[in-house]
Scaffold this motif. Structure first.
Motif, PDB file in Angstrom:
ATOM      1  N   CYS A 178       7.409  13.316   2.848  1.00  0.00           N
ATOM      2  CA  CYS A 178       7.516  12.919   4.209  1.00  0.00           C
ATOM      3  C   CYS A 178       8.959  13.787   5.116  1.00  0.00           C
ATOM      4  CB  CYS A 178       7.496  11.426   4.645  1.00  0.00           C
ATOM      5  SG  CYS A 178       8.949  10.620   3.579  1.00  0.00           S
ATOM      6  N   ILE A 210       0.896  -1.142   0.068  1.00  0.00           N
ATOM      7  CA  ILE A 210      -0.014   0.087   0.091  1.00  0.00           C
ATOM      8  C   ILE A 210       0.940   1.099   0.102  1.00  0.00           C
ATOM      9  CG2 ILE A 210      -1.812   1.171   1.389  1.00  0.00           C
ATOM     10  CD1 ILE A 210      -2.582  -1.410   2.535  1.00  0.00           C
ATOM     11  N   PRO A 211       1.093   1.723  -1.094  1.00  0.00           N
ATOM     12  CA  PRO A 211       1.875   3.095  -1.347  1.00  0.00           C
ATOM     13  C   PRO A 211       1.484   4.525  -1.218  1.00  0.00           C
ATOM     14  CG  PRO A 211       1.832   1.909  -3.453  1.00  0.00           C
ATOM     15  CD  PRO A 211       0.859   1.176  -2.466  1.00  0.00           C
ATOM     16  N   GLY A 226      -9.262   2.322  -0.078  1.00  0.00           N
ATOM     17  CA  GLY A 226      -8.362   2.052   1.210  1.00  0.00           C
ATOM     18  C   GLY A 226      -9.416   1.363   1.921  1.00  0.00           C
ATOM     19  N   TRP A 262       0.939   8.317  -2.781  1.00  0.00           N
ATOM     20  CA  TRP A 262       0.925   9.034  -4.026  1.00  0.00           C
ATOM     21  C   TRP A 262       2.029   9.875  -4.321  1.00  0.00           C
ATOM     22  CZ3 TRP A 262       1.208  14.152  -3.264  1.00  0.00           C
ATOM     23  CH2 TRP A 262       0.675  14.652  -2.097  1.00  0.00           C
ATOM     24  N   ASN A 263       3.008  10.463  -3.089  1.00  0.00           N
ATOM     25  CA  ASN A 263       3.820  11.366  -3.572  1.00  0.00           C
ATOM     26  C   ASN A 263       5.086  11.114  -4.031  1.00  0.00           C
ATOM     27  OD1 ASN A 263       4.738  10.010  -1.133  1.00  0.00           O
ATOM     28  ND2 ASN A 263       5.547  11.903  -0.291  1.00  0.00           N
ATOM     29  N   THR A 278       3.264   2.528   3.264  1.00  0.00           N
ATOM     30  CA  THR A 278       3.695   4.124   3.088  1.00  0.00           C
ATOM     31  C   THR A 278       2.514   4.804   2.984  1.00  0.00           C
ATOM     32  OG1 THR A 278       5.882   3.093   2.186  1.00  0.00           O
ATOM     33  CG2 THR A 278       5.718   5.500   2.434  1.00  0.00           C
ATOM     34  N   GLY A 279       2.524   5.839   4.140  1.00  0.00           N
ATOM     35  CA  GLY A 279       1.455   6.914   4.188  1.00  0.00           C
ATOM     36  C   GLY A 279       1.346   7.709   5.132  1.00  0.00           C
ATOM     37  N   SER A 280       0.183   8.004   5.571  1.00  0.00           N
ATOM     38  CA  SER A 280      -0.057   8.978   6.796  1.00  0.00           C
ATOM     39  C   SER A 280       0.064   8.262   7.854  1.00  0.00           C
ATOM     40  CB  SER A 280      -1.294   9.567   6.695  1.00  0.00           C
ATOM     41  OG  SER A 280      -2.374   8.786   6.599  1.00  0.00           O
ATOM     42  N   ARG A 340      -4.092   2.751  11.957  1.00  0.00           N
ATOM     43  CA  ARG A 340      -5.018   1.892  11.710  1.00  0.00           C
ATOM     44  C   ARG A 340      -4.408   0.480  11.341  1.00  0.00           C
ATOM     45  NH1 ARG A 340     -10.340   2.855  10.153  1.00  0.00           N
ATOM     46  NH2 ARG A 340     -11.264   1.164   8.849  1.00  0.00           N
ATOM     47  N   ASP A 387      -8.808  -2.511   3.847  1.00  0.00           N
ATOM     48  CA  ASP A 387      -9.044  -3.141   5.246  1.00  0.00           C
ATOM     49  C   ASP A 387      -9.260  -4.430   5.067  1.00  0.00           C
ATOM     50  OD1 ASP A 387      -9.040  -0.886   6.669  1.00  0.00           O
ATOM     51  OD2 ASP A 387     -11.153  -0.411   6.985  1.00  0.00           O
ATOM     52  N   MET A 402       5.722   6.335   7.872  1.00  0.00           N
ATOM     53  CA  MET A 402       4.425   7.115   7.948  1.00  0.00           C
ATOM     54  C   MET A 402       4.958   8.460   8.095  1.00  0.00           C
ATOM     55  SD  MET A 402       2.207   5.172  10.841  1.00  0.00           S
ATOM     56  CE  MET A 402       3.144   5.504  12.296  1.00  0.00           C
ATOM     57  N   GLY A 403       4.431   9.473   8.644  1.00  0.00           N
ATOM     58  CA  GLY A 403       4.335  10.933   8.382  1.00  0.00           C
ATOM     59  C   GLY A 403       5.656  11.582   8.827  1.00  0.00           C
ATOM     60  N   GLU A 405       1.645  17.629  10.703  1.00  0.00           N
ATOM     61  CA  GLU A 405       2.021  17.493   9.408  1.00  0.00           C
ATOM     62  C   GLU A 405       1.164  18.143   8.610  1.00  0.00           C
ATOM     63  OE1 GLU A 405       2.059  13.607   7.280  1.00  0.00           O
ATOM     64  OE2 GLU A 405       4.209  14.102   6.828  1.00  0.00           O
ATOM     65  N   LYS A 419      -2.075  -2.341  -4.095  1.00  0.00           N
ATOM     66  CA  LYS A 419      -3.339  -1.492  -4.135  1.00  0.00           C
ATOM     67  C   LYS A 419      -2.439   0.095  -4.223  1.00  0.00           C
ATOM     68  CE  LYS A 419      -5.442   1.024  -1.397  1.00  0.00           C
ATOM     69  NZ  LYS A 419      -5.421   2.176  -2.193  1.00  0.00           N
TER      70      LYS A 419
HETATM   71  P1  NAD Z   1      -2.455   8.130   3.170  1.00  0.00           P
HETATM   72  O1  NAD Z   1      -2.225   7.512   4.286  1.00  0.00           O
HETATM   73  O2  NAD Z   1      -3.596   8.811   3.018  1.00  0.00           O
HETATM   74  O3  NAD Z   1      -2.606   6.982   1.999  1.00  0.00           O
HETATM   75  C1  NAD Z   1      -1.497   5.900   1.772  1.00  0.00           C
HETATM   76  C2  NAD Z   1      -2.078   4.691   1.183  1.00  0.00           C
HETATM   77  O4  NAD Z   1      -2.841   3.971   2.086  1.00  0.00           O
HETATM   78  C3  NAD Z   1      -2.941   5.004  -0.120  1.00  0.00           C
HETATM   79  O5  NAD Z   1      -2.787   4.017  -1.061  1.00  0.00           O
HETATM   80  C4  NAD Z   1      -4.515   4.646   0.415  1.00  0.00           C
HETATM   81  O6  NAD Z   1      -5.271   4.310  -0.448  1.00  0.00           O
HETATM   82  C5  NAD Z   1      -4.028   3.666   1.459  1.00  0.00           C
HETATM   83  N1  NAD Z   1      -5.342   3.443   2.417  1.00  0.00           N
HETATM   84  C6  NAD Z   1      -6.046   4.637   2.946  1.00  0.00           C
HETATM   85  N2  NAD Z   1      -7.044   4.078   3.823  1.00  0.00           N
HETATM   86  C7  NAD Z   1      -6.637   2.634   4.121  1.00  0.00           C
HETATM   87  C8  NAD Z   1      -7.136   1.607   4.868  1.00  0.00           C
HETATM   88  N3  NAD Z   1      -7.948   1.975   5.724  1.00  0.00           N
HETATM   89  N4  NAD Z   1      -6.669   0.494   4.805  1.00  0.00           N
HETATM   90  C9  NAD Z   1      -5.519   0.311   4.030  1.00  0.00           C
HETATM   91  N5  NAD Z   1      -4.971   1.184   3.105  1.00  0.00           N
HETATM   92  C10 NAD Z   1      -5.383   2.544   3.213  1.00  0.00           C
HETATM   93  O7  NAD Z   1      -1.123   8.718   2.590  1.00  0.00           O
HETATM   94  P2  NAD Z   1      -1.055   9.555   1.375  1.00  0.00           P
HETATM   95  O8  NAD Z   1      -1.794  10.696   1.336  1.00  0.00           O
HETATM   96  O9  NAD Z   1      -1.120   8.703   0.082  1.00  0.00           O
HETATM   97  O10 NAD Z   1       0.514  10.051   1.529  1.00  0.00           O
HETATM   98  C11 NAD Z   1       0.955  11.083   2.448  1.00  0.00           C
HETATM   99  C12 NAD Z   1       1.579  10.679   3.516  1.00  0.00           C
HETATM  100  O11 NAD Z   1       2.596   9.501   3.405  1.00  0.00           O
HETATM  101  C13 NAD Z   1       2.030  11.609   4.374  1.00  0.00           C
HETATM  102  O12 NAD Z   1       1.706  11.662   5.758  1.00  0.00           O
HETATM  103  C14 NAD Z   1       3.695  11.474   4.245  1.00  0.00           C
HETATM  104  O13 NAD Z   1       4.440  11.953   5.304  1.00  0.00           O
HETATM  105  C15 NAD Z   1       3.630   9.959   4.214  1.00  0.00           C
HETATM  106  N6  NAD Z   1       4.937   9.270   3.564  1.00  0.00           N
HETATM  107  C16 NAD Z   1       5.852   8.674   4.268  1.00  0.00           C
HETATM  108  C17 NAD Z   1       6.972   8.198   3.747  1.00  0.00           C
HETATM  109  C18 NAD Z   1       8.041   7.740   4.774  1.00  0.00           C
HETATM  110  O14 NAD Z   1       8.993   6.842   4.067  1.00  0.00           O
HETATM  111  N7  NAD Z   1       8.154   7.642   5.905  1.00  0.00           N
HETATM  112  C19 NAD Z   1       7.124   8.425   2.497  1.00  0.00           C
HETATM  113  C20 NAD Z   1       6.459   9.126   1.586  1.00  0.00           C
HETATM  114  C21 NAD Z   1       5.200   9.564   2.117  1.00  0.00           C
END
Ligand code: NAD
Length: 515
Positions: free
Chosen positions: A320, A178-179, A238, A181-182, A257-259, A265, A243, A287-288, A416, A205
Motif C-alpha cells: 500500500c 479482515i487482513p 469475503g 494478503w500482501n 486492511t485492504g482495498s 463497503r 458481509d 486502505m489503498g 492504485e 478471516k
Molecule cells: P481486498 O480488499 O481485496 O481484501 C482484503 C480482505 O478483505 C481480504 O481478507 C478479503 O477476503 C476481504 N474481503 C473481500 N470482500 C469482503 C467483504 N465484502 N466483506 C468483508 N471482507 C471482505 O485487498 P487485498 O487485495 O487483500 O489487499 C490489497 C489492498 O490492501 C491494496 O489496496 C493495498 O493498498 C491495501 N493495503 C493497505 C494497507 C494499509 O495499511 N493502508 C496495508 C496493506 C494493504
C-alpha cells in the motif's frame, strides 16, 4: 520488568550461514506443501468439504495448502464462541494477556526462517521481503504487549477536592479481523493480537490468497497459551462470511486492511444498526495508496533514483506504501528517469526461492490481468521505457515497468495499480510538485528527495500523507518507529504500530467517586 522495545533485526543474507539456514528452512517448508488445514472454533478443529486452495504464485502447479472454508453457519458458531469467551477473557490481567504475546513472539522468533520460507512460497516474496514481513509480525507482538502494560494503568485526569476521578480503558467485545494478503504475516498477526491483548475476542478471516500462514499463526497463539475461543479461525469468502460478520449485531469492532472498495463497503455496512444491536460498531479501515516520490531540482540524484526504484518495485509494487508515482523537477527529469531505467533493467527478477531474486511474481491471475490492463492504458497515456511484458505460463510474472511522460491527472497516475509499475511526471515549480503529490484521492505515504531545507519544511506541513519520508524511499515503516496509516481514502489513519493504536480497540471509561 521488560526490556525496552526495539525492532527485530533483519537477517543479513550476505552472511553465508544465514543463507544456508534460510535454504534449510525452504527445504523444510517444501516438505510441508499441500497439507490440509482446519478451521478453529472455540479451540475445536473443524474440517469442511469446501476448501480454499492456496497456490504458489511463482509456480501455479504447486499447492501450498488446502484450508477449510467457513460458511455462514460456521461463522455464526464462531461468533457464539467469541461472545462466550469474551466474558472471561475481558477480565484477564492485562499483563497476563501481554505475556501471551511475548511468548508467541518468542515462538515465532525461533521459527523465523520457517515462517519466512512459507511466505516465499505462499505470497511469492523474495527472501528479504519475506524476512521483513516475519520481523514485523514479531515487532507487532513485542510492541503491543508493552503498550498494553502501559495502557492498563489508565491515563491521568484531575480530581477536585473530595472526589477521586479515574480514566481507564475497557475491552469492546468481539472483533472481526479482515487482513490483506500482501503482508500476509505482519498485518494478519498485528491486527489479530491488537484486539486480543486489549481483551477482545477475535474472528479471524484471513485473505484467501494467504490462509496457510494464518493457520500457522493460530497454532503459535495456541502454543503460547491463548485460551480457546479467544481467536477463532474462519477462512471464507469475503462476500459471504465477510458481509455476514460485518453486519452481525454482536460485532463490536471491525479491523480491516485492504482495498478502498472493500473498505468503503465495510464502512457503510457497519454503520447500519441491525435489529438487536445496542451499540455503534467501531471500524478501523486501512486502505489503498497512490504514493508519490517527489524529486526536487536540488537533490542527490543517485539517491533519488535508488529511492524511486526501491519504492516502486519492492515486493513487485504490491505494498500500500509503494511509490507508484515519481514526480520529478523538469531540470533533472531525464537524468533521474534514465538512471531508474538503468537500475531497473539490471534487477534480477524471477523465482523468489532463489537468493539473487530482487522481484518475484504478482499474487494471482486476477492481479496479473489487472496490472497488464494498466500497462496497456500506460501505452496510451505515456511511453513505456522499461518492462511492459508479462508471462503467466508458470507463475504470475510481470516485468518491472516504467511509464514516462504521464499527465499527473491520467489513470496511471491516479489509480492504485498494485503491481510493478511506476509512472513518471514532470513539474516546473515546487508548488506544482506539491500540488501533484496531493492530487490523488489517497494520502498514505510519500517521499521528498531534496537538499532544500525550506522545501523540506514546507512539505512537512503541506504534503498531505500519513507517512512522510525525506531523502529515502517511501516504504518500509517499522513498528514503534514509524507508526503507519493514511489520510483521505487511504483510511482511518489508525497508525498501526504506534502509541494510539491499542486505544482504538477499547472503550475509555471515566470513574468518579466522592470521598
Ligand atoms: P481486498 O480488499 O481485496 O481484501 C482484503 C480482505 O478483505 C481480504 O481478507 C478479503 O477476503 C476481504 N474481503 C473481500 N470482500 C469482503 C467483504 N465484502 N466483506 C468483508 N471482507 C471482505 O485487498 P487485498 O487485495 O487483500 O489487499 C490489497 C489492498 O490492501 C491494496 O489496496 C493495498 O493498498 C491495501 N493495503 C493497505 C494497507 C494499509 O495499511 N493502508 C496495508 C496493506 C494493504
Amino acid at each position: 520488568m521488560y526490556t525496552p522495545y526495539k525492532h527485530e533485526p533483519l537477517t543479513d543474507f550476505s552472511i553465508e550461514k544465514n543463507r544456508k539456514d534460510f535454504e534449510a528452512a525452504l527445504e523444510k517448508v517444501n516438505g510441508l506443501m499441500g497439507k490440509d488445514y482446519d478451521l478453529v472454533i472455540d479451540g475445536e478443529r473443524i474440517s469442511t468439504e469446501q476448501k480454499i486452495v492456496s497456490i504458489n504464485p511463482a509456480n501455479k502447479e504447486e499447492v501450498v495448502g488446502r484450508v477449510s472454508k467457513a460458511n455462514k453457519d460456521l461463522a455464526e458458531k464462531a461468533m457464539e464462541a467469541a461472545s462466550e469467551s469474551f466474558k472471561t477473557w475481558r477480565n484477564w490481567d492485562p499483563e497476563a494477556r501481554a505475556g501471551i504475546l511475548f511468548r508467541a513472539a518468542a515462538i515465532t522468533r525461533r521459527r523465523k526462517h520457517e515462517f519466512s520460507a512459507l511466505l516465499v512460497k505462499e505470497a511469492g516474496k523474495p527472501w528479504k521481503e519475506a524476512d521483513a514481513d516475519t520481523a514485523e509480525a514479531i515487532d507487532f507482538m513485542e510492541y503491543y504487549a508493552r503498550q498494553m502494560i502501559e495502557l492498563a494503568k489508565g491515563k491521568p485526569v484531575q480530581s477536585r477536592e473530595g472526589e477521586r476521578n479515574q480514566y481507564v480503558y475497557q475491552p469492546s467485545g468481539v472483533a472481526v479481523v479482515i487482513p490483506p494478503w500482501n503482508f500476509a504475516f505482519a498485518i494478519m498477526a498485528g491486527t489479530t493480537v491488537a484486539p486480543i491483548v486489549t481483551g477482545n475476542t477475535v474472528l479471524l478471516k484471513p485473505a484467501s490468497a494467504t490462509p496457510v500462514v494464518a493457520a500457522w499463526f493460530v497454532d503459535v497463539l495456541e502454543q503460547a497459551g491463548l485460551p480457546k475461543g479467544v481467536v477463532n479461525f474462519i477462512p471464507g469468502s469475503g462476500a459471504e462470511v465477510g458481509d455476514y460478520l460485518v453486519d452481525h449485531p454482536k460485532t463490536a469492532l471491525i479491523t480491516f486492511t485492504g482495498s478502498r472498495d472493500v473498505g468503503l463497503r465495510i464502512f457503510g455496512r457497519a454503520a447500519v444498526v441491525q435489529p438487536g444491536q445496542k451499540h455503534l460498531k467501531r471500524v478501523i479501515a486501512e486502505m489503498g495508496g497512490k504514493d508519490t516520490v517527489v524529486v526536487d531540482k536540488d537533490a542527490d540524484l543517485e539517491l533519488a533514483a535508488q529511492s524511486i526504484f526501491a519504492s516502486a518495485f519492492g515486493f513487485a509494487g504490491q505494498k500500500c506504501s509503494a511509490g507508484s508515482r515519481a514526480v520529478v523537477h523538469e531540470d533533472v527529469y531525464d537524468q533521474v528517469l534514465n538512471r531508474v531505467v538503468e537500475i531497473t533493467k539490471a534487477a534480477v527478477t524471477g523465482n523468489p526461492e532463489s537468493y539473487e531474486t530482487y522481484m518475484g511474481p504478482v499474487i494471482d491471475q486476477a492481479s496479473f490481468n489487472k496490472i497488464m490492463e494498466y500497462i496497456e492504458i500506460g501505452k496510451q497515456e505515456g511511453r513505456i521505457v522499461a518492462g511492459g511484458n508479462g508471462d503467466n505460463s508458470k507463475g504470475y510474472f510481470i516485468e518491472p515497468t516504467i511509464i514516462a511522460d504521464l499527465d499527473p491527472n491520467g489513470r496511471i497516475q491516479q489509480e492504485e495499480i498494485f503491481g510493478p509499475v511506476v509512472g513518471f511526471s514532470k513539474f516546473k515549480t515546487f508548488d506544482e510538485g506539491l500540488e501533484i503529490a496531493n492530487n490523488t484521492e489517497y494520502g498514505l505515504t510519500g517521499a521528498l528527495i531534496s537538499n532544500n531545507r525550506e522545501h523540506i519544511e514546507r512539505a512537512k506541513r503541506e504534503f498531505h500523507v500519513g507517512n512522510l519520508y525525506f531523502n529515502r524511499n517511501c516504504t518500509g515503516a517499522i513498528v514503534g518507529y514509524q507508526p503507519f496509516g493514511g489520510f483521505n481514502m487511504s483510511g482511518t489513519d489508525s497508525k498501526a504500530g504506534g502509541p494510539d493504536y491499542l486505544a482504538l480497540h477499547m472503550q475509555a471509561k471515566t470513574i468518579s467517586e466522592m470521598l
